[in-house]
Design a protein around this motif. Structure first.
Motif, mmCIF file in Angstrom:
data_model
loop_
_atom_site.group_PDB
_atom_site.id
_atom_site.type_symbol
_atom_site.label_atom_id
_atom_site.label_comp_id
_atom_site.label_asym_id
_atom_site.label_seq_id
_atom_site.Cartn_x
_atom_site.Cartn_y
_atom_site.Cartn_z
ATOM 1 N N GLU A 94 48.741 42.820 47.848
ATOM 2 C CA GLU A 94 47.577 43.693 47.702
ATOM 3 C C GLU A 94 47.306 43.992 46.232
ATOM 4 O OE1 GLU A 94 48.344 47.133 50.033
ATOM 5 O OE2 GLU A 94 48.038 46.110 51.971
ATOM 6 N N ILE A 95 48.357 44.203 45.462
ATOM 7 C CA ILE A 95 48.212 44.475 44.035
ATOM 8 C C ILE A 95 47.611 43.262 43.328
ATOM 9 C CG2 ILE A 95 49.535 44.785 41.895
ATOM 10 C CD1 ILE A 95 51.423 46.602 43.527
ATOM 11 N N ALA A 96 48.108 42.084 43.637
ATOM 12 C CA ALA A 96 47.580 40.870 43.019
ATOM 13 C C ALA A 96 46.101 40.694 43.316
ATOM 14 C CB ALA A 96 48.363 39.652 43.507
ATOM 15 N N ALA A 97 45.715 40.901 44.566
ATOM 16 C CA ALA A 97 44.312 40.740 44.954
ATOM 17 C C ALA A 97 43.424 41.780 44.282
ATOM 18 C CB ALA A 97 44.180 40.831 46.479
ATOM 19 N N PHE A 98 43.934 43.011 44.183
ATOM 20 C CA PHE A 98 43.131 44.093 43.611
ATOM 21 C C PHE A 98 42.769 43.809 42.158
ATOM 22 C CE2 PHE A 98 42.650 48.269 41.564
ATOM 23 C CZ PHE A 98 41.700 48.852 42.399
ATOM 24 N N TRP A 99 43.700 43.249 41.399
ATOM 25 C CA TRP A 99 43.479 43.014 39.981
ATOM 26 C C TRP A 99 43.094 41.563 39.675
ATOM 27 C CZ3 TRP A 99 43.005 47.096 36.938
ATOM 28 C CH2 TRP A 99 43.628 48.299 37.310
ATOM 29 N N ASP A 100 42.697 40.812 40.662
ATOM 30 C CA ASP A 100 42.356 39.400 40.445
ATOM 31 C C ASP A 100 41.253 39.250 39.385
ATOM 32 O OD1 ASP A 100 42.039 36.667 40.624
ATOM 33 O OD2 ASP A 100 41.055 36.706 42.581
ATOM 34 N N CYS A 101 40.092 39.818 39.643
ATOM 35 C CA CYS A 101 38.998 39.882 38.665
ATOM 36 C C CYS A 101 38.694 38.509 38.045
ATOM 37 C CB CYS A 101 39.306 40.877 37.551
ATOM 38 S SG CYS A 101 39.658 42.555 38.111
ATOM 39 N N ASN A 102 38.685 37.480 38.861
ATOM 40 C CA ASN A 102 38.431 36.120 38.379
ATOM 41 C C ASN A 102 37.007 35.715 38.760
ATOM 42 O OD1 ASN A 102 38.365 33.429 37.720
ATOM 43 N ND2 ASN A 102 40.124 32.842 38.972
ATOM 44 N N PRO A 103 36.090 35.611 37.792
ATOM 45 C CA PRO A 103 34.706 35.263 38.126
ATOM 46 C C PRO A 103 34.509 33.793 38.464
ATOM 47 C CG PRO A 103 34.945 35.449 35.755
ATOM 48 C CD PRO A 103 36.269 35.875 36.352
ATOM 49 N N MET A 160 25.876 40.628 35.130
ATOM 50 C CA MET A 160 26.880 39.737 34.558
ATOM 51 C C MET A 160 27.697 39.055 35.652
ATOM 52 S SD MET A 160 28.120 41.254 30.878
ATOM 53 C CE MET A 160 28.739 42.853 31.411
ATOM 54 N N VAL A 161 27.953 39.757 36.757
ATOM 55 C CA VAL A 161 28.609 39.109 37.894
ATOM 56 C C VAL A 161 27.712 38.002 38.443
ATOM 57 C CG1 VAL A 161 29.377 39.433 40.278
ATOM 58 C CG2 VAL A 161 30.055 41.080 38.519
ATOM 59 N N HIS A 162 26.430 38.295 38.606
ATOM 60 C CA HIS A 162 25.477 37.291 39.084
ATOM 61 C C HIS A 162 25.436 36.083 38.158
ATOM 62 C CE1 HIS A 162 21.444 35.422 39.290
ATOM 63 N NE2 HIS A 162 21.566 35.630 40.593
ATOM 64 N N ASP A 163 25.471 36.334 36.864
ATOM 65 C CA ASP A 163 25.367 35.258 35.876
ATOM 66 C C ASP A 163 26.701 34.556 35.623
ATOM 67 O OD1 ASP A 163 22.692 35.789 35.600
ATOM 68 O OD2 ASP A 163 22.875 36.860 33.689
ATOM 69 N N ILE A 164 27.779 35.016 36.264
ATOM 70 C CA ILE A 164 29.128 34.452 36.133
ATOM 71 C C ILE A 164 29.553 34.434 34.660
ATOM 72 C CG2 ILE A 164 30.704 32.664 36.915
ATOM 73 C CD1 ILE A 164 28.638 31.656 38.813
ATOM 74 N N PHE A 165 29.510 35.596 34.038
ATOM 75 C CA PHE A 165 29.997 35.715 32.672
ATOM 76 C C PHE A 165 31.507 35.489 32.647
ATOM 77 C CE2 PHE A 165 27.062 38.008 29.556
ATOM 78 C CZ PHE A 165 25.933 37.394 30.076
ATOM 79 N N SER A 166 31.992 34.817 31.610
ATOM 80 C CA SER A 166 33.425 34.690 31.412
ATOM 81 C C SER A 166 33.988 36.047 30.998
ATOM 82 C CB SER A 166 33.724 33.661 30.320
ATOM 83 O OG SER A 166 33.362 34.169 29.043
ATOM 84 N N PRO A 167 35.286 36.269 31.180
ATOM 85 C CA PRO A 167 35.858 37.571 30.784
ATOM 86 C C PRO A 167 35.595 37.953 29.332
ATOM 87 C CG PRO A 167 37.366 36.426 32.237
ATOM 88 C CD PRO A 167 36.257 35.449 31.929
ATOM 89 N N PRO A 168 35.844 37.067 28.347
ATOM 90 C CA PRO A 168 35.545 37.493 26.968
ATOM 91 C C PRO A 168 34.056 37.685 26.729
ATOM 92 C CG PRO A 168 36.283 35.209 27.007
ATOM 93 C CD PRO A 168 36.524 35.756 28.368
ATOM 94 N N GLN A 169 33.237 36.850 27.316
ATOM 95 C CA GLN A 169 31.796 36.970 27.148
ATOM 96 C C GLN A 169 31.293 38.296 27.717
ATOM 97 O OE1 GLN A 169 29.555 34.000 29.275
ATOM 98 N NE2 GLN A 169 27.941 33.944 27.732
ATOM 99 N N ALA A 170 31.843 38.709 28.850
ATOM 100 C CA ALA A 170 31.443 39.983 29.437
ATOM 101 C C ALA A 170 31.843 41.149 28.544
ATOM 102 C CB ALA A 170 32.065 40.137 30.820
ATOM 103 N N SER A 171 32.991 41.056 27.885
ATOM 104 C CA SER A 171 33.421 42.159 27.014
ATOM 105 C C SER A 171 32.421 42.353 25.881
ATOM 106 C CB SER A 171 34.824 41.892 26.463
ATOM 107 O OG SER A 171 34.830 40.845 25.510
#
Length: 455
Positions: free
Chosen positions: A251-260, A47-58
């Motif tokens: 560091e906290i912001a970067a850790f939780w970025d999770c933007n595909p 899913m990372v490879h395919d660049i799934f959107s956050p809702p689509q990945a869920s």
């Protein structure tokens, strides 16, 4: 059935070669929960490879996890099927009484469903095929293996048929988000100005929620960039926080970025950096917790299923509000009214601001995982190591979710009401799932320790 021919061919070869060196320990080997963790990791990678959107990945996590869970039910009568508990999921047929290795069925069902939900199907298929060699090596008799795979196919096809009725396919044809110049309305943001992602996600059938707006939050602060207005104050809070970030906050912001969708620019060249989604991060935390709790495959499958279901419904809930309020992002108003050169630490994701998706889904997931593994369940989160970020440690799931929520202010991509109201929204989603879904007797969501039940 799609992709079954390769399996049947391999099984024929297995039957011809026989199992002269059958191991008496094949059940124990096939029951290793690491097989389920590895399958889930493979799905994340694809899913990372395919660049799934956050809702689509869920959605991509939920159906395979449910399939694995349901495939294991015949061997664990103390667990309850999700049929009749999840919306429109009908009872599954029963396997025959002959010998099965239901753990094989579960992994097969998981990967069969996963393969149908990703774009790069061959990446799942290659991994899927490699398991046949593993099962042969551990000595599962060919007749038992065939029967186990057949049951996995039955479960997978049942789940896929159900998934096909959730309106996902139909939403692929719906109109795109209309960009207008209406004040306060979301517009695409730098650097790629990507069009709005999944504006019709509230049309997807929830798993447990009765409707997408079941936990509709209060409206966002009325838009006004007049100095002294409440909205202006909230924008200035984002601006000043971003300008005065501590090293820890960054560091906290970067850790939780999770933007595909992160785009990088080098002169006239633009390229994407592929990252895990927010839901993928919490699925990773679920894996960490399962390992720490020494969960067997059934308990691990239950934890994955209930967490993935909740994440999916939490995304539906958040996205429903995002495209109702259609609120502008901080970057847009700060650049226009405060400082045209200001940039948030994180790249702004391509969808409206309110409510914060991270706040909603992280709180919902933490609510579930706290119920599963208990209060004060300490863990070190290694999920982001693969993406070049360090380990962060937490004393509880709730502590982690609170950090995920406030990270959006540190990153410069959310106003505080989206965070606070998102936390409330996620709490309600998580509690509702726990009130409606019972995976064990006596209204127990999941009992990891087998030493009693939650009252």
């Amino acid at each position: 059935m799609k992709h079954v021919s390769l399996w049947l061919s391999a099984l024929c070869c297995l039957a011809l070669t026989g199992c002269s060196a059958v191991s008496h320990d094949y059940r124990a080997a096939a029951s290793d929960p690491e097989l389920l963790h590895a399958a889930t990791d493979k799905l994340t990678d694809v899913m990372v490879h395919d660049i799934f959107s956050p809702p689509q990945a869920s959605r991509g996590y939920a159906y395979p996890a449910i399939a694995a869970y349901e495939a294991l039910i015949p061997a664990h009568q103390d667990y309850r099927s999700l049929a009749g508990q999840l919306r429109e999921l009908q009872p599954l047929p029963k396997p025959d009484g002959a010998e099965h290795v239901f753990e094989v069925s579960a992994i097969h069902a998981f990967l069969t469903v996963a393969q149908e939900l990703v774009f790069s199907e061959e990446r799942i298929a290659v991994y899927h095929e490699s398991l046949l060699a593993r099962y042969k090596k551990i000595g599962i008799p060919s007749s038992v293996l065939r029967r186990s795979l057949d049951w996995g196919d039955v479960v997978a096809q049942h789940i896929l048929a159900w998934a096909d009725t959730d309106n996902y396919r139909e939403t692929r044809t719906f109109p795109k988000y209309p960009v207008t110049e209406e004040p306060g309305r979301w517009i695409p943001t730098p650097p790629a100005y990507i069009t709005a992602i999944e504006p019709h996600w509230n049309k997807i059938r929830p798993f447990v929620l009765e409707q997408a707006d079941a936990f509709r939050p209060p409206p966002p602060t009325p838009y006004s960039m007049k100095p002294g207005s409440q909205f202006y104050k909230e924008a200035i809070e984002v601006y000043e926080t971003g300008n005065d970030l501590t090293e820890e906050q960054a560091e906290i912001a970067a850790f939780w970025d999770c933007n595909p969708y992160v785009m990088n620019t080098r002169g006239h060249v633009m390229f994407a950096t592929k990252k895990i989604t927010p839901g993928g991060h919490w699925i990773g935390i679920t894996a960490i917790a399962n390992r720490l709790a020494d969960s067997d495959m059934m308990k691990a499958a239950a934890a994955y299923a209930i967490t993935a279901i909740t994440l999916s419904d939490a995304f539906i809930s958040s996205w429903d509000e995002k495209y109702r309020s259609n609120l502008v992002r901080p970057e847009t108003v700060i650049n226009k009214y405060v400082d045209e050169d200001w940039m948030p630490l994180l790249q702004t994701p391509p969808f409206p601001e309110y409510t914060s998706g991270h706040s909603v889904i992280s709180t919902a997931a933490a609510t579930i995982l706290t119920d599963v593994f208990g209060e004060g369940f300490a863990f070190s989160d290694t999920t982001e190591v693969a993406y070049g970020l360090p380990v962060r440690s937490f004393s509880s799931f709730k502590e982690a979710s609170a950090e995920a929520a406030i990270s959006r202010l540190y990153g410069g991509i959310h106003f505080m009401p989206a965070i606070k109201d998102g936390v409330d929204q996620g709490q309600k989603v998580g509690e509702f799932v726990l009130s409606r879904v019972s995976l064990r007797d006596r209204n127990l969501a999941i009992n990891i320790n087998d030493e009693g039940v939650r009252n």
